[in-house]
Design an enzyme around this catalytic site. Structure first.
Site, PDB file in Angstrom:
ATOM      1  CG  HIS A 362      -2.230  -0.679   0.954  1.00  0.00           C
ATOM      2  ND1 HIS A 362      -3.083  -1.099   1.936  1.00  0.00           N
ATOM      3  CD2 HIS A 362      -2.843  -0.993  -0.221  1.00  0.00           C
ATOM      4  CE1 HIS A 362      -4.153  -1.643   1.394  1.00  0.00           C
ATOM      5  NE2 HIS A 362      -4.029  -1.594   0.087  1.00  0.00           N
ATOM      6  CB  CYS A 680      -4.643  -9.296 -18.018  1.00  0.00           C
ATOM      7  SG  CYS A 680      -4.686 -11.048 -17.586  1.00  0.00           S
TER       8      CYS A 680
END
Length: 760
Positions: A362, A680
C-alpha cells in the site's frame, strides 16, 4: 572455524560504514588464517576490471587506485576462471604480474577465491604469504564459505567510486544500495527514520480473570485508531484519487467487528488480555497473508501489521513526542506503511525507502498516486546506518545513494527537473486514446482488485477493467462471503464502469494462496489445488460466485467472466456447464419477479497461463468468447522458476525468447480461431513489453493504473511496421538480455528515451 565464520560475517554485515567494514574484514581474515596479507578486489561496474578496495599487508596508498584486468595477474585469473586458485610460489608462475604500487613482489604463497553472486563475479578475496606456502584445503574451504556467505551483501550494498575528474582523488562517500522500484522518479533530500515504538516480539502472552475491562480497553483503542484513520483520510483527500484513498477504507474494514474485531473479542472472552488477544489474532493473519502467492494479496500482511501496531501503542500507552520532519524528507523505515505517509505533509516528502516491501504494498501504491519516488526491498542494511544523512532515491533503477558527492547531486538535480517535465507531458496527454504513429488503435484496460476505481472509470482513455481479482473480497472475510455480499460488491464495480467491459476472474485461490478460513497444506503449492481446480471441486462455491456476478450484471450488462488456471478443454466444458446452470437459476428468479425482464448471458473466457493450453488452443473455438494471457504465471511455468524465490528470481524474465515465442503462438492461433485475445500480465504494463505485444497483433492490453500513461506514450511514438519488425527480430534471439537490448534500442530510436530512466 565455524565460530570464526559467524563472527567475521556478523561484524561485516553490522558495520554501516562499508570502508570500515572492508578494512575490518581483511584484518579478521588475515588474523584467522595466520597469513601476511589479505586483500579484497571488487569488480568495477559492468567492466572486466578489478580494483583493490581493501588490504591488510599491501601498500595502503594503493587501495582505491590499483586496477587490473581479468587477464592480468593471479588475482585477475581467479576472476577470469571464477574458481579458487592456489599457488605456492607466485613469483615463478606465468600469470604473475608485478604491480609496483602495491608492492606484492615479495610475497610467494597465494590463495584467491572469487566472490560470486547469481553467476556473476563481484570480486576476489586473496591471501598471501612471504615465504612459499601450500595453503591447506581447510583454509581454501574456509575462504570459499566466507565468500559465499558475504556474496549477497556485496551484491546489495556495493561501492560506486566515481572520479570527479580524470586525475582527481577518489570519493569514498558514494554508498549505493540496490532495491526494487516501488514508484518511479527522482527524490533528493535528508533521511527521516520512522521506527515503531513497540513490537509484538516485546509482548508476552498473559491471561486475565475478568474479560470485560479488557474488552473496554480494546474498544477504546479501536475508537482512537479509527479517529486517526479518519484524520489521515481527510488530510489526504485532496491529494489522492479515490482508488488510492480507499487504502484507508481497507484499514477501517480491518477494524470492523466482521474482520479482526470479532476474533480479538473471542480471544479476550477466552481469558486472554487485550494485548495478548491482539497479538494472537494479528500474527495469525500476518502469517496467512505472507504465505500467499499473489504479490498484491501477500502485501496485505503489511496492512495488518501496521494497524495492529497502532492498536498496540494505544493499548500500551506508547505515544510520545514525534521528531521534526525535514523540509525535504526521505522517509525511511523497516517497513514503510500507508499510515506513515499520511502523517507527514505531502510537500515535505521527497522520497521513500523501505527495507522491506514490494511494488504491491500500500505504501508503493500511495507513493505512485502521490508521485513520490520509492525504493523497496533493500536487504542486509542496518536501519540506523541511514539515519541523519543526505540521500538520493532513484525510483527508476531501484537505487539509493547515501551521502552522494556534489557531482552525483548535480547530475540527479538535472535528471529530476527533466523527470518532472516528462511527467507533466504525460499528464497533458492523459485524455487521449492509445494509438501508434500510423493510427493503429490499442485499447488500454486496467487490472484491479479493490473495487475503488470510480475516479479512474471516468477517464475515457481507460476502456474498462481487463482483470478484476475477486479473491480480495474473499481474503477480507473470516468466512466465504454470501451471495448477496458478493452481488453488492460486484454491482458497485460494474456500475462504476457502466458502458465499459469489466472482466471478473472467478475465485483464484488455493495452494499457498490460502484463505484464512479454508487452509490447504501442500508440498508443492504452485502445482497444486488452486484456481479452477479448486472451484470445480467445490461447485457450491463456484455457483454462488457466478450467480452473484450474473445478478450484479442485471442493470449494466458489462460483465465478462474469466476462468483462471485452465489447463485443458475438459475444465472449460465443466465450468461452462456450471455457468449455464447458474444463469438459468438466476433467469428463473428474475422472470418470476418480472416476466418481461431480459437477461443477457455474460461472455465467458479463460486465462491462458498454463503451458498445456498452448497445445489445445485450436479446440477452444465455440467454447469461449475470449482469452487473456496471464504472462506472470505463464513465464513462471514455462521457465520452471518460482518468481517469489529470491535465489532464482533473476531467472524469471518475461523477455525470455521462449516466453515471447509462446505468446506469439497464442496470438496467431487465437486469431486463426477467431477468438479475441488480450494480455493482462505485467508484460502488458511494461512499455517495452507493450511494444512487443502490439507488434505481435494484440489490440487490447490490461495493466496496473500507474503504467497506462507510459504505455500510451511509447505506442504513440512508434509505427506498427517498426514494432512488427522488432518482434521478428527478437524471436531470433537466444537470451533475454539480447531481447532487451533490441527493445531499448528501438525505444531510443523512436525518441522515447525518457522511459528507460530519469531524464531525456
Amino acid at each position: 572455524m565455524l565460530n570464526d565464520l559467524r563472527r567475521i560475517t556478523h561484524n561485516f554485515v553490522q558495520e554501516p560504514n562499508l570502508e570500515l567494514a572492508l578494512g575490518n574484514l581483511v584484518s579478521d581474515i588475515k588474523a584467522c588464517l595466520n597469513t601476511d596479507v589479505c586483500s579484497i578486489y571488487l569488480v568495477e561496474d559492468k567492466q572486466r576490471l578489478l580494483k583493490l578496495q581493501a588490504s591488510d599487508g599491501l601498500n595502503p596508498k594503493a587501495v582505491g587506485k590499483t586496477v587490473m584486468r581479468f587477464d592480468e595477474g593471479l588475482t585477475g585469473w581467479v576472476a577470469e576462471r571464477g574458481e579458487p586458485i592456489k599457488v605456492h610460489n607466485a613469483t615463478n608462475h606465468p600469470r604473475f604480474k608485478q604491480f609496483t604500487d602495491i608492492e606484492e613482489d615479495v610475497y610467494s604463497g597465494f590463495l584467491g577465491v572469487p566472490i560470486m553472486h547469481r553467476r556473476q563475479v563481484l570480486g576476489v578475496i586473496s591471501i598471501q604469504q612471504t615465504e612459499s606456502r601450500h595453503f591447506e584445503q581447510q583454509e581454501e574451504a574456509f575462504l570459499v564459505t566466507l565468500s559465499a556467505q558475504l556474496a549477497s551483501t556485496f551484491a546489495n550494498v556495493s561501492i560506486r567510486l566515481r572520479n570527479v575528474g580524470q586525475d582527481s582523488a577518489v570519493d569514498h562517500s558514494g554508498l549505493v544500495l540496490q532495491g526494487v522500484s516501488g514508484a518511479s522518479g527522482i527524490g533528493i533530500g535528508h533521511s527521516y527514520l520512522v521506527q515503531t515504538k513497540i513490537e509484538f516480539s516485546d509482548v508476552s502472552l498473559k491471561k486475565v480473570a475478568a474479560p470485560e475491562p479488557e474488552k473496554a480497553r480494546y474498544f477504546n483503542a479501536v475508537e482512537k485508531t479509527k479517529a486517526d484513520i479518519i484524520q489521515m483520510t481527510q488530510r489526504m483527500a485532496e491529494q489522492l484519487p479515490k482508488d488510492a484513498l480507499a487504502i484507508f477504507d481497507v484499514y477501517q474494514q480491518l477494524l470492523d467487528a466482521a474482520s479482526l474485531g470479532n476474533e480479538i473479542v473471542d480471544k479476550i472472552n477466552q481469558g486472554w488480555c487485550a494485548v495478548s488477544a491482539l497479538k494472537i489474532v494479528s500474527e495469525h493473519y500476518v502469517a496467512e497473508f505472507e504465505k500467499m502467492e499473489d504479490p498484491y494479496i501477500r502485501e496485505r500482511a503489511v496492512d495488518v501489521k501496521d494497524l495492529s501496531r497502532r492498536l498496540l501503542e494505544y493499548l500500551t500507552v506508547q505515544q510520545g513526542v514525534k521528531p521534526t520532519v525535514p523540509h525535504s524528507a526521505i522517509v525511511i523505515a523497516e517497513e514503510v506503511t500507508a499510515s506513515m505517509l499520511a502523517e507527514i505533509p505531502r510537500e515535505q516528502i521527497k522520497g521513500i525507502v523501505s527495507l522491506k516491501g514490494a511494488e504491491n504494498s500500500h505504501a508503493a501504491i500511495m507513493a505512485r498516486a502521490l508521485g513520490i519516488p520509492a525504493v523497496m526491498g533493500l536487504r542486509d542494511v542496518p536501519l540506523l546506518s541511514l539515519d541523519d544523512t543526505d540521500i538520493i532515491v532513484d525510483g527508476y533503477s531501484g537505487q539509493v545513494f547515501i551521502t552522494p558527492n556534489e557531482t552525483i547531486v548535480e547530475e540527479y538535480k538535472k535528471l529530476e527537473s527533466e523527470d518532472i517535465a516528462f511527467t507533466d507531458l504525460l499528464k497533458r496527454e492523459a485524455d487521449e486514446f492509445a494509438q501508434t504513429l500510423c493510427g493503429h488503435r490499442v485499447s488500454l484496460y486496467i487490472n484491479s482488485g479493490m473495487g475503488f476505481d470510480s475516479d479512474i472509470a471516468e477517464q475515457q482513455h481507460i476502456e474498462g477493467i481487463g482483470l478484476y481479482r475477486t479473491e480480495y473480497l474473499f481474503m477480507m472475510r473470516q468466512r466465504f462471503p454470501s451471495e448477496s455480499e458478493q452481488q453488492s460488491f460486484y454491482q458497485q464495480v460494474l456500475a462504476d464502469f457502466e458502458g465499459k467491459p469489466v472482466v471478473m476472474r472467478t475465485l483464484d485461490v488455493g495452494g499457498d494462496k490460502q484463505l484464512p478460513y479454508f487452509p490447504i497444506v501442500e508440498e508443492n503449492p504452485f502445482l497444486g489445488w488452486r484456481g479452477i481446480r479448486l472451484t470445480l471441486d467445490h461447485p457450491e462455491i463456484f455457483l454462488v460466485q457466478v450467480r452473484a456476478m450474473i445478478k450484479a450484471n442485471l442493470m449494466t450488462n458489462n460483465l465478462h467472466i474469466m476462468l483462471p488456471m485452465i489447463c485443458d478443454v475438459g475444465e472449460v466444458d465443466e465450468a461452462n456447464r456450471l455457468i449455464n446452470q447458474a444463469f438459468n437459476e438466476v433467469r428463473i428468479e428474475v422472470l418470476e419477479a418480472d416476466p418481461n425482464a431480459k437477461l443477457i448471458k455474460p461472455k465467458v473466457g479463460i486465462m491462458i497461463e498454463v503451458p498445456s493450453m498452448l497445445f489445445q488452443l485450436d479446440k477452444l473455438k465455440g467454447k469461449v468468447d475470449f482469452c487473456s494471457i496471464g504472462t506472470n504465471d505463464l513465464t513462471q511455468y514455462l521457465l520452471a522458476v518460482d518468481r517469489n524465490n529470491d535465489k532464482v528470481a533473476s531467472l524469471y524474465d518475461s523477455y525470455h525468447p521462449t516466453v515471447l515465442a509462446a505468446i506469439k503462438r497464442i496470438a496467431d492461433m487465437t486469431k486463426d480461431a477467431g477468438i479475441p485475445c488480450s494480455v493482462c500480465g505485467e508484460l502488458a504494463g511494461d512499455p517495452g513489453g507493450a511494444m512487443l505485444l502490439t507488434g505481435m497483433g494484440f489490440t487490447q492490453l490490461s495493466m496496473n493504473t500507474q503504467n497506462v500513461l507510459r504505455v500510451k506514450w511509447v505506442l504513440k511514438k512508434a509505427q506498427l511496421e517498426c514494432l512488427e519488425q522488432l518482434v521478428e527480430d527478437v524471436l531470433h534471439c537466444n537470451r533475454p538480455d539480447q531481447v532487451k537490448f533490441r527493445v531499448n534500442r528501438t525505444i531510443l530510436n523512436i525518441g522515447a528515451a525518457s522511459l528507460l530512466r530519469a531524464g531525456k
